[in-house]
Design a protein around this motif. Structure first.
Motif, PDB file in Angstrom:
ATOM      1  N   ALA A 116      -6.199   4.217   0.409  1.00  0.00           N
ATOM      2  CA  ALA A 116      -4.935   4.161  -0.331  1.00  0.00           C
ATOM      3  C   ALA A 116      -4.965   3.027  -1.360  1.00  0.00           C
ATOM      4  CB  ALA A 116      -3.764   3.978   0.633  1.00  0.00           C
ATOM      5  N   ALA A 117      -5.519   1.890  -0.992  1.00  0.00           N
ATOM      6  CA  ALA A 117      -5.591   0.761  -1.918  1.00  0.00           C
ATOM      7  C   ALA A 117      -6.484   1.065  -3.122  1.00  0.00           C
ATOM      8  CB  ALA A 117      -6.106  -0.480  -1.189  1.00  0.00           C
ATOM      9  N   PHE A 118      -7.505   1.891  -2.923  1.00  0.00           N
ATOM     10  CA  PHE A 118      -8.416   2.247  -4.012  1.00  0.00           C
ATOM     11  C   PHE A 118      -7.898   3.391  -4.871  1.00  0.00           C
ATOM     12  CE2 PHE A 118     -11.846   0.317  -1.251  1.00  0.00           C
ATOM     13  CZ  PHE A 118     -11.934  -0.838  -2.009  1.00  0.00           C
ATOM     14  N   GLY A 119      -6.723   3.908  -4.543  1.00  0.00           N
ATOM     15  CA  GLY A 119      -6.125   4.919  -5.402  1.00  0.00           C
ATOM     16  C   GLY A 119      -6.039   6.317  -4.852  1.00  0.00           C
TER      17      GLY A 119
ATOM     18  N   ARG B 218       4.807   2.893  -5.127  1.00  0.00           N
ATOM     19  CA  ARG B 218       5.079   1.997  -6.258  1.00  0.00           C
ATOM     20  C   ARG B 218       6.533   1.585  -6.122  1.00  0.00           C
ATOM     21  NH1 ARG B 218       2.542   5.961 -10.618  1.00  0.00           N
ATOM     22  NH2 ARG B 218       0.414   5.826  -9.872  1.00  0.00           N
ATOM     23  N   GLY B 219       6.758   0.351  -5.826  1.00  0.00           N
ATOM     24  CA  GLY B 219       8.125  -0.113  -5.649  1.00  0.00           C
ATOM     25  C   GLY B 219       8.626   0.141  -4.241  1.00  0.00           C
TER      26      GLY B 219
END
Length: 151
Positions: free
Chosen positions: A49-52, A71-72
């Motif tokens: 998830a951190a890598f997209g 995001r947010g």
């Protein structure tokens, strides 16, 4: 599809096991939502998830776990639509004592649910009298569009 009824809870799911089992036995779907800092999932899911990766999912042994980067701040209305379709009830616990201000459907006006003897107490607001239900009465109320209106 009508959105689920929301009830705020302060205790963990074990305190509501009897209610969750009764809902399932009655053919009603229920969900559990925790707001606040999430516990980390498996490191490989967090990494993906951190890598997209849009989603990272682990499945097996009768359950699945999904990680999705946001995001947010989360939007409650979106969470309900994405994760709880068809649920009659979603129990919402705020972890860490935080009082979130999610966008969409506000959580603050959601009634609070408390175990009470052999039944359940619903507190609509601080200044209103609580309503007492046995489990069959609560299940019947959850089938109505406005379950806390006294008839």
């Amino acid at each position: 599809m009508r959105p689920p009824h929301l009830l705020r809870v302060d205790e963990g799911p074990e305190r509501f096991a009897a209610l969750l089992a009764a809902l399932a036995a009655a053919g009603l779907r229920a969900g559990w939502l925790e707001l606040g800092a999430a516990e980390p999932a498996a490191a490989s899911l967090e990494s993906a998830a951190a890598f997209g990766a849009r989603r990272a999912v682990a499945a097996g042994s009768g359950r699945s776990v999904a990680v999705k980067a946001l995001r947010g701040e989360p939007v409650l209305r979106d969470l309900l639509r994405e994760h709880f379709p068809g649920c009659a009830l979603v129990l919402v616990r705020v972890r860490g004592g935080e009082t979130p201000a999610p966008e969409g459907v506000p959580l603050a006006p959601a009634p609070a649910l408390f175990p009470s003897g052999d039944g359940w107490r619903i507190a609509l607001a601080a200044d209103a009298a609580a309503q007492q239900f046995d489990t069959p009465g609560l299940l019947a109320a959850l089938r109505r569009p406005r379950p806390w209106d006294r008839e």
